[in-house]
Design an enzyme around this catalytic site. Structure first.
Site, PDB file in Angstrom:
ATOM      1  N   ASP A  33     -60.909  -9.686   7.634  1.00 44.67           N
ATOM      2  CA  ASP A  33     -59.824  -9.731   8.609  1.00 44.67           C
ATOM      3  C   ASP A  33     -58.528 -10.127   7.892  1.00 44.67           C
ATOM      4  OD1 ASP A  33     -58.248 -10.149  10.869  1.00 44.67           O
ATOM      5  OD2 ASP A  33     -59.933 -10.948  12.009  1.00 44.67           O
ATOM      6  N   ASP A  34     -57.548  -9.245   7.866  1.00 44.05           N
ATOM      7  CA  ASP A  34     -56.240  -9.565   7.256  1.00 44.05           C
ATOM      8  C   ASP A  34     -56.287  -9.708   5.730  1.00 44.05           C
ATOM      9  OD1 ASP A  34     -55.047  -9.676   9.732  1.00 44.05           O
ATOM     10  OD2 ASP A  34     -54.631 -11.829   9.707  1.00 44.05           O
ATOM     11  N   CYS A  87     -54.674  -6.236  13.837  1.00 37.02           N
ATOM     12  CA  CYS A  87     -56.128  -6.173  14.037  1.00 37.02           C
ATOM     13  C   CYS A  87     -56.589  -5.199  15.098  1.00 37.02           C
ATOM     14  CB  CYS A  87     -56.679  -7.544  14.429  1.00 37.02           C
ATOM     15  SG  CYS A  87     -56.243  -8.880  13.320  1.00 37.02           S
ATOM     16  N   ASP A 103     -59.288  -4.946   7.959  1.00 35.00           N
ATOM     17  CA  ASP A 103     -58.715  -4.248   9.127  1.00 35.00           C
ATOM     18  C   ASP A 103     -57.224  -3.942   8.968  1.00 35.00           C
ATOM     19  OD1 ASP A 103     -57.951  -6.903   9.377  1.00 35.00           O
ATOM     20  OD2 ASP A 103     -58.503  -7.077  11.488  1.00 35.00           O
ATOM     21  N   ASN A 104     -56.520  -4.763   8.185  1.00 31.33           N
ATOM     22  CA  ASN A 104     -55.108  -4.494   7.849  1.00 31.33           C
ATOM     23  C   ASN A 104     -54.782  -5.356   6.643  1.00 31.33           C
ATOM     24  OD1 ASN A 104     -54.902  -6.265  10.761  1.00 31.33           O
ATOM     25  ND2 ASN A 104     -53.962  -7.193   8.957  1.00 31.33           N
TER      26      ASN A 104
END
Ligand SMILES: *[C@@H]1O[C@H](CO)[C@@H](O)[C@H](O)[C@H]1NC(C)=O
Ligand SMILES: *[C@@H]1O[C@H](CO)[C@@H](O)[C@H](O)[C@H]1NC(C)=O
Ligand SMILES: *[C@@H]1O[C@H](CO)[C@@H](O)[C@H](O)[C@H]1NC(C)=O
Ligand SMILES: *[C@@H]1O[C@H](CO)[C@@H](O)[C@H](O)[C@H]1NC(C)=O
Ligand SMILES: *[C@@H]1O[C@H](CO)[C@@H](O)[C@H](O)[C@H]1NC(C)=O
Length: 573
Positions: free
Chosen positions: A40-41, A76, A323-324
């Site tokens: 995540d991130d 997200c 996700d990003n």
């Protein structure tokens, strides 16, 4: 058994060395398994994957690194929904993290719960499993209204405890939520992942297993508020055994890190230089991210060891991504995502599996909306007409469309994270709506954006990899910056082409997202930006309507997004 490595079978003494391995010609080849690990991130540009030795040795070095892999929306929830549907956010209209613009309720409202990747894979004979974070606003109040479809086994992190590293709440299958107060979230996710892997291995069917830990996302305690009243997002929290790693590591001091002159457009251009207290905090914040990723690296190792001992490793595609992306201090920004800069849109993407050459770097432009089509191709499922993406060339025989562009889009505010978020949070972060294209072709490497304030950016990453010199006329603070003479043409000929391309892509659907030039030049004679630069098209491009906004909206309100259609060459000429 059939998929077990020959050496293992021999070692077990099951077949005499002189005897051929029996093969059953009538039995179709079993579809491959997929193990999908998404953090995540997690950034690529600050080099965080280099701090994950198992990911490096067991996925990247054993497979292919897609070195130009991008997200289409750097946030997200929209990014995850785009990934799970193969569609741009303007086609999902899940454009933010909470209702009415996005989040789980919007995902349900838009009908995707019956029509997304795990459902499609189950229909194709797969067993499907998921643990960790699915998407934002999937919460202790709405997890059963309705339950997520499509998974044989699921154990989801739920809001408002999703990002609480030591007080997470998970919700398994149709059971009520369970609090894991005191346990580290990644340890819990890892345990659940390995449990689902056992379930997957126990069945004869091929499987899809996704594990989405929250590291290295900021920590959020449900009731903690920042000085400005926004949610307080603090540094990631590693397991205690990793607390002291990487003491000397700092954020790479690239030219765009806390630069002397302000850069970018809109709110970014107004940011003050960060003082030493803030820079020191950001280095600490960065180290906490790297430490928090160690648990994920262990999970990757455990997954691979178990796949190997089960004999399924050679029939399994293993993907590692995020996700990003993420920025910390670049362009003077406080920690966060949501911009179109490389830091936020470029993500790690490593894949190994059957037919994937080891140690390869692939430079084709790929995106998260290409993932669902890629799973389809690898599993032998016919592609859906409504995919905006196309299979990535994971194995030689891919029939994916090679494309040079990424359509980047964003609506709403820019979340600003970390303890100094409120210092670096000008009002403008609430008007972070923009559209842009990232384009990498033979001899060109560009980023072009139009903001809801109608400011523009143009960066030539071939000479300016850190996106410091905005070449768009009248927008640069650097009066000595010179016309780069891309394509040996004046910039005033390039910009209308980029604008027309963005006009097509900002509302593209299906094949027009992959072959946008066909909309402008229906004859098929123009297939790239370079083809479009031909002088004969100069007036045609000058006369195109321009991308613009009449208002900064928080979501996808077409009426505020200016012209929608382009002229086409055949009708115009
Ligand atoms: C997984 O779910 C699908 C769809 O409901 C079902 O057909 C299949 O039998 C399930 N697999 C197992 C192992 O229960
Ligand atoms: C941890 O989460 C539970 C709910 O899942 C909540 O009741 C409890 O108060 C939380 N503990 C702390 C220390 O915040
Ligand atoms: C830097 O700015 C922060 C936030 O305004 C402040 O708390 C801190 O004292 C400043 N540090 C220095 C060295 O000026
Ligand atoms: C201004 O642009 C010139 C030419 O592109 C470049 O060499 C110079 O470093 C830039 N100056 C600043 C302050 O960014
Ligand atoms: C997207 O969703 C928002 C919020 O529900 C709605 O107002 C808007 O009209 C939708 N946009 C499109 C293009 O359907």
């Amino acid at each position: 058994m059939l998929s077990m490595k020959l050496s293992n079978i021999l070692a077990m003494g099951l077949v005499a060395t002189t005897q051929a391995i029996p093969t059953n010609r009538n039995q179709p080849k079993k579809q491959p398994n997929f193990v999908y690990i998404m953090t995540d991130d997690q950034d690529l540009t600050m080099n965080s994957p280099a701090y994950m030795p198992h990911v490096q040795a067991s996925i990247k070095d054993k497979g292919t690194f897609f070195a130009n892999h991008f997200v289409t929306t750097a946030l997200c929830c929209p990014s995850r929904v785009s990934l799970l549907t193969g569609k741009q956010a303007h086609n999902t209209n899940v454009t933010n993290v909470s209702p009415p613009w996005g989040g789980y309720p919007k995902f349900i409202e838009r009908g995707f719960n019956e029509d997304f990747l795990p459902v499609w894979l189950q229909n194709a004979g797969y067993n499907t499993y998921y643990t960790g974070k699915l998407m934002n606003a999937h919460s202790i109040d709405n997890y059963n209204a309705p339950h997520v479809e499509g998974f044989n086994g699921s154990d989801f992190l739920l809001d408002p405890y999703t990002y609480s590293y030591y007080n997470s709440t998970y919700q398994r299958n149709h059971d009520p939520p369970v609090s894991y107060e005191g346990d580290h979230t990644t340890v819990v996710t890892a345990e659940k992942t390995l449990g689902f892997l056992e379930d997957a291995l126990a069945s004869d069917r091929p499987f899809f297993l996704a594990t989405c830990p929250i590291a290295p996302h900021a920590n959020i305690e449900p009731n903690a508020l920042a000085a400005d009243g926004d949610t307080l997002m603090t540094a990631a929290i590693p397991e205690s055994k990793y607390e002291h790693l990487f003491e000397d590591v700092r954020i790479p001091r690239t030219d765009n890190f806390n630069p002397k002159d302000s850069t970018g457009a809109n709110w970014i251009k107004t940011l003050p230089l960060q003082n030493q207290t803030i820079v020191d905090y950001e280095d600490h914040y960065y180290r906490q991210r790297l430490r928090s990723l160690q648990g994920v690296d262990n999970l990757v190792n455990a997954l691979i060891e178990r796949l190997e001992s089960s004999g399924q490793l050679e029939n399994t595609y293993i993907i590692f991504t995020s996700d990003n992306g993420y920025h910390i201090g670049q362009h003077r920004m406080a920690p966060g995502k949501s911009t179109g800069f490389e830091e936020d849109i470029r993500v790690p993407f490593f894949i190994r599996g059957p037919g994937v050459p080891g140690g390869r770097v692939d430079n084709t432009v790929t995106t998260h909306i290409d993932l669902a089509p890629t799973f389809f191709e690898l599993a032998g499922i016919p592609l859906r007409e409504d995919f905006d993406g196309t299979p990535m060339r994971v194995a030689e025989e891919s029939r994916g469309v090679v494309h040079e562009h990424v359509t980047v889009e964003y609506w709403g505010s820019a979340p600003v994270e970390g303890e100094f978020a409120s210092v670096a949070s000008p009002l403008g972060t609430k008007r972070n709506t923009y559209k842009s294209i990232r384009i990498l072709g033979e001899g060109y490497n560009l980023y072009y954006s139009v903001w809801c304030s109608n400011e523009h950016e143009l960066y030539n990453l071939a000479t300016d990899p850190y996106e410091i010199q905005n070449l768009y006329p009248g927008q640069s603070t650097n009066t000595t910056s010179t016309d780069p003479h891309l394509f040996n043409r004046d910039l005033s000929t390039l910009i209308p082409r980029l604008d027309a391309l963005l006009m097509v892509l900002k509302s593209c659907k299906g094949s027009t997202c992959l072959k946008p030039w066909d909309v402008l030049h229906p004859g098929g004679f123009v297939q790239s930006l370079s083809d479009a630069m031909d002088e004969q098209y100069d007036r045609f491009y000058e006369e195109q309507p321009k991308v613009s906004y009449s208002k900064c909206e928080q979501g996808y309100i077409i009426g505020s997004e200016g012209a929608q259609d382009v002229l086409n060459w055949e009708a115009w000429a």
